[in-house]
Design a protein around this motif. Structure first.
Motif, PDB file in Angstrom:
ATOM      1  N   TYR A  54     -61.836  16.963   9.644  1.00  0.00           N
ATOM      2  CA  TYR A  54     -62.856  18.004   9.514  1.00  0.00           C
ATOM      3  C   TYR A  54     -63.539  17.948   8.151  1.00  0.00           C
ATOM      4  O   TYR A  54     -64.763  17.976   8.052  1.00  0.00           O
ATOM      5  CB  TYR A  54     -62.216  19.378   9.726  1.00  0.00           C
ATOM      6  CG  TYR A  54     -63.192  20.525   9.606  1.00  0.00           C
ATOM      7  CD1 TYR A  54     -64.093  20.808  10.627  1.00  0.00           C
ATOM      8  CD2 TYR A  54     -63.212  21.326   8.462  1.00  0.00           C
ATOM      9  CE1 TYR A  54     -64.996  21.852  10.514  1.00  0.00           C
ATOM     10  CE2 TYR A  54     -64.106  22.373   8.340  1.00  0.00           C
ATOM     11  CZ  TYR A  54     -64.990  22.638   9.365  1.00  0.00           C
ATOM     12  OH  TYR A  54     -65.885  23.672   9.250  1.00  0.00           O
ATOM     13  N   THR A  55     -62.730  17.835   7.093  1.00  0.00           N
ATOM     14  CA  THR A  55     -63.305  17.834   5.742  1.00  0.00           C
ATOM     15  C   THR A  55     -63.863  16.479   5.342  1.00  0.00           C
ATOM     16  O   THR A  55     -64.669  16.385   4.420  1.00  0.00           O
ATOM     17  CB  THR A  55     -62.230  18.238   4.719  1.00  0.00           C
ATOM     18  OG1 THR A  55     -61.160  17.269   4.722  1.00  0.00           O
ATOM     19  CG2 THR A  55     -61.659  19.611   5.038  1.00  0.00           C
ATOM     20  N   LYS A  56     -63.393  15.411   6.030  1.00  0.00           N
ATOM     21  CA  LYS A  56     -63.789  14.036   5.706  1.00  0.00           C
ATOM     22  C   LYS A  56     -63.333  13.618   4.307  1.00  0.00           C
ATOM     23  O   LYS A  56     -63.857  12.659   3.735  1.00  0.00           O
ATOM     24  CB  LYS A  56     -65.326  13.869   5.810  1.00  0.00           C
ATOM     25  CG  LYS A  56     -65.935  14.357   7.114  1.00  0.00           C
ATOM     26  CD  LYS A  56     -65.394  13.610   8.308  1.00  0.00           C
ATOM     27  CE  LYS A  56     -66.050  14.084   9.598  1.00  0.00           C
ATOM     28  NZ  LYS A  56     -65.491  13.410  10.782  1.00  0.00           N
ATOM     29  N   GLU A  57     -62.334  14.324   3.780  1.00  0.00           N
ATOM     30  CA  GLU A  57     -61.846  14.016   2.435  1.00  0.00           C
ATOM     31  C   GLU A  57     -60.484  13.346   2.495  1.00  0.00           C
ATOM     32  O   GLU A  57     -59.638  13.720   3.317  1.00  0.00           O
ATOM     33  CB  GLU A  57     -61.750  15.299   1.601  1.00  0.00           C
ATOM     34  CG  GLU A  57     -63.085  15.969   1.337  1.00  0.00           C
ATOM     35  CD  GLU A  57     -62.936  17.238   0.521  1.00  0.00           C
ATOM     36  OE1 GLU A  57     -61.777  17.608   0.209  1.00  0.00           O
ATOM     37  OE2 GLU A  57     -63.955  17.862   0.213  1.00  0.00           O
ATOM     38  N   PRO A  58     -60.253  12.351   1.612  1.00  0.00           N
ATOM     39  CA  PRO A  58     -58.941  11.695   1.575  1.00  0.00           C
ATOM     40  C   PRO A  58     -57.888  12.624   0.953  1.00  0.00           C
ATOM     41  O   PRO A  58     -58.207  13.513   0.168  1.00  0.00           O
ATOM     42  CB  PRO A  58     -59.181  10.472   0.690  1.00  0.00           C
ATOM     43  CG  PRO A  58     -60.322  10.871  -0.195  1.00  0.00           C
ATOM     44  CD  PRO A  58     -61.195  11.780   0.633  1.00  0.00           C
ATOM     45  N   GLY A  59     -56.653  12.416   1.321  1.00  0.00           N
ATOM     46  CA  GLY A  59     -55.573  13.217   0.756  1.00  0.00           C
ATOM     47  C   GLY A  59     -54.235  12.542   0.988  1.00  0.00           C
ATOM     48  O   GLY A  59     -54.171  11.346   1.320  1.00  0.00           O
ATOM     49  N   GLU A  60     -53.165  13.294   0.796  1.00  0.00           N
ATOM     50  CA  GLU A  60     -51.823  12.779   0.989  1.00  0.00           C
ATOM     51  C   GLU A  60     -51.008  13.742   1.854  1.00  0.00           C
ATOM     52  O   GLU A  60     -51.195  14.966   1.798  1.00  0.00           O
ATOM     53  CB  GLU A  60     -51.103  12.587  -0.345  1.00  0.00           C
ATOM     54  CG  GLU A  60     -51.542  11.362  -1.132  1.00  0.00           C
ATOM     55  CD  GLU A  60     -50.690  11.150  -2.362  1.00  0.00           C
ATOM     56  OE1 GLU A  60     -50.343   9.992  -2.655  1.00  0.00           O
ATOM     57  OE2 GLU A  60     -50.377  12.151  -3.048  1.00  0.00           O
ATOM     58  N   THR A  61     -50.128  13.170   2.651  1.00  0.00           N
ATOM     59  CA  THR A  61     -49.203  13.948   3.468  1.00  0.00           C
ATOM     60  C   THR A  61     -47.781  13.605   3.051  1.00  0.00           C
ATOM     61  O   THR A  61     -47.444  12.421   2.927  1.00  0.00           O
ATOM     62  CB  THR A  61     -49.389  13.641   4.965  1.00  0.00           C
ATOM     63  OG1 THR A  61     -50.719  13.999   5.355  1.00  0.00           O
ATOM     64  CG2 THR A  61     -48.386  14.402   5.810  1.00  0.00           C
ATOM     65  N   MET A  62     -46.988  14.636   2.839  1.00  0.00           N
ATOM     66  CA  MET A  62     -45.591  14.411   2.460  1.00  0.00           C
ATOM     67  C   MET A  62     -44.708  14.431   3.695  1.00  0.00           C
ATOM     68  O   MET A  62     -44.762  15.364   4.499  1.00  0.00           O
ATOM     69  CB  MET A  62     -45.107  15.482   1.467  1.00  0.00           C
ATOM     70  CG  MET A  62     -43.678  15.256   0.971  1.00  0.00           C
ATOM     71  SD  MET A  62     -43.119  16.536  -0.189  1.00  0.00           S
ATOM     72  CE  MET A  62     -42.802  17.894   0.952  1.00  0.00           C
ATOM     73  N   LEU A  63     -43.902  13.397   3.844  1.00  0.00           N
ATOM     74  CA  LEU A  63     -42.952  13.304   4.939  1.00  0.00           C
ATOM     75  C   LEU A  63     -41.549  13.436   4.364  1.00  0.00           C
ATOM     76  O   LEU A  63     -41.197  12.760   3.389  1.00  0.00           O
ATOM     77  CB  LEU A  63     -43.102  11.965   5.662  1.00  0.00           C
ATOM     78  CG  LEU A  63     -42.007  11.577   6.659  1.00  0.00           C
ATOM     79  CD1 LEU A  63     -41.974  12.557   7.824  1.00  0.00           C
ATOM     80  CD2 LEU A  63     -42.217  10.149   7.153  1.00  0.00           C
ATOM     81  N   CYS A  64     -40.740  14.317   4.960  1.00  0.00           N
ATOM     82  CA  CYS A  64     -39.390  14.520   4.441  1.00  0.00           C
ATOM     83  C   CYS A  64     -38.451  14.908   5.577  1.00  0.00           C
ATOM     84  O   CYS A  64     -38.768  15.780   6.384  1.00  0.00           O
ATOM     85  CB  CYS A  64     -39.381  15.607   3.361  1.00  0.00           C
ATOM     86  SG  CYS A  64     -37.768  15.871   2.603  1.00  0.00           S
ATOM     87  N   ALA A  65     -37.303  14.256   5.651  1.00  0.00           N
ATOM     88  CA  ALA A  65     -36.268  14.589   6.633  1.00  0.00           C
ATOM     89  C   ALA A  65     -35.127  15.304   5.909  1.00  0.00           C
ATOM     90  O   ALA A  65     -34.661  14.846   4.862  1.00  0.00           O
ATOM     91  CB  ALA A  65     -35.741  13.323   7.314  1.00  0.00           C
ATOM     92  N   VAL A  66     -34.703  16.432   6.457  1.00  0.00           N
ATOM     93  CA  VAL A  66     -33.641  17.217   5.829  1.00  0.00           C
ATOM     94  C   VAL A  66     -32.650  17.687   6.879  1.00  0.00           C
ATOM     95  O   VAL A  66     -32.948  17.703   8.078  1.00  0.00           O
ATOM     96  CB  VAL A  66     -34.200  18.458   5.089  1.00  0.00           C
ATOM     97  CG1 VAL A  66     -35.111  18.039   3.956  1.00  0.00           C
ATOM     98  CG2 VAL A  66     -34.937  19.389   6.049  1.00  0.00           C
TER      99      VAL A  66
END
Length: 306
Positions: A237-249
């Motif tokens: 939607y925003t067309k902006e790059p970013g980061e996603t955090m993946l974490c298993a707990v």
């Protein structure tokens, strides 16, 4: 203070109080009157009570003081605040209950099983809210920072093993040490069942999208001893790059990681899913060798061909 914060504090107090009461019942009703010292600081305090007659709760509190001071120096005051409260409350409950609760002295197997169930349920309620009762688990975590090549489980087993071995000499009975091992085993199984589910390899998977995932990840690594993975992402939607955090707990760590996310970015987009099985470091060991099974299947196929 916001209503949400007040509600969280109230829940913390309720869970820790309930856990401390049940844990104190395990000590005053089952283990201490029957000369069972199932490891941990409370086990040491139980031995001191047998030799010198000192109050178990007070001695457990005093022994925990240097451990808590060390924890504050290592990981900070905020991370041990709930634990400090749990230590004080559980120590108080043990001494208060010892004044009026009638101890059970009967079949030692039944004593061990009941003690393990009560201790497991009590500790689980405390753990759920991100606290501990100090002692072995906190000491093992602190030693783990100094000796990372040893797992926390092995360090806890070693510390508890030493205390149980010493109890055999102090009580003059190998049988009492065996009963202590039964209590530890049952306690561990109850905690695993409540906190991790029936399968210790299960857990929760977090996907967090926020401009502050790096700050969240640093806190997860420091406070939970869990690793995270940063994935490059692009907003549709925003067309902006970013980061996603993946974490298993693990399941009992969910509360803590959610707290970290809320504190760093209340507007973070978070997806939480069930992980049916997690293998690798910190979880269930990977199945490294399926060769015997393969050889068996090959043998059966050969017989069918003949």
């Amino acid at each position: 203070m916001s209503k949400k914060k007040a509600k969280q504090l109230l829940l913390d107090f309720a869970f820790i109080l309930a856990g401390s009461v049940i844990y104190a019942m395990s000590v005053t009703t089952f283990t201490s009157p029957n000369n069972i010292a199932p490891g941990g600081v409370t086990g040491v305090a139980t031995l001191l009570n047998f030799v010198f007659g000192t109050p178990i709760g007070m001695m457990a509190f005093l022994i925990n003081i240097p451990i808590v001071v060390w924890a504050i120096m290592e990981i900070g005051y905020k991370l041990v605040a709930r634990t400090m409260f749990a230590i004080a409350l559980s120590s108080l409950m043990i001494d208060v209950f010892s004044m009026f609760i009638t101890p059970y002295r009967g079949n030692m197997i039944l004593v061990s099983l009941c003690a393990g169930v009560c201790e497991g349920v009590g500790l689980s309620l405390v753990f759920i809210r991100g606290a501990t009762t100090g002692g072995t688990d906190m000491l093992a975590r602190l030693l783990g920072h100094r000796m990372p090549h040893f797992s926390m489980g092995k360090l806890m087993l070693f510390i508890d093993g030493v205390i149980v071995a010493v109890s055999a000499f102090i009580y003059g009975s190998i049988e009492n040490a065996v009963y202590a091992c039964i209590v530890i085993y049952v306690t561990t199984k109850i905690i695993d069942a409540i906190l991790y589910g029936t399968d210790s390899g299960t857990g929760k998977l977090f996907f967090v999208m926020s401009p502050k995932v790096r700050a969240m990840g640093d806190r997860v690594i420091k406070e939970l001893d869990r690793s995270v993975t940063y994935l490059d992402s692009h907003g549709g939607y925003t067309k902006e790059p970013g980061e996603t955090m993946l974490c298993a707990v693990r399941r009992f760590e969910v509360y803590h990681i959610q707290q970290i996310i809320r504190e760093e970015d209340p507007n973070a987009f978070v997806i939480v899913g069930d992980a049916g099985e997690i293998t690798g470091e910190g979880f269930r060991p990977a199945h490294s060798d399926d060769k015997p099974l393969k050889e068996l299947l090959q043998g059966l196929r050969k017989k069918e061909e003949k």
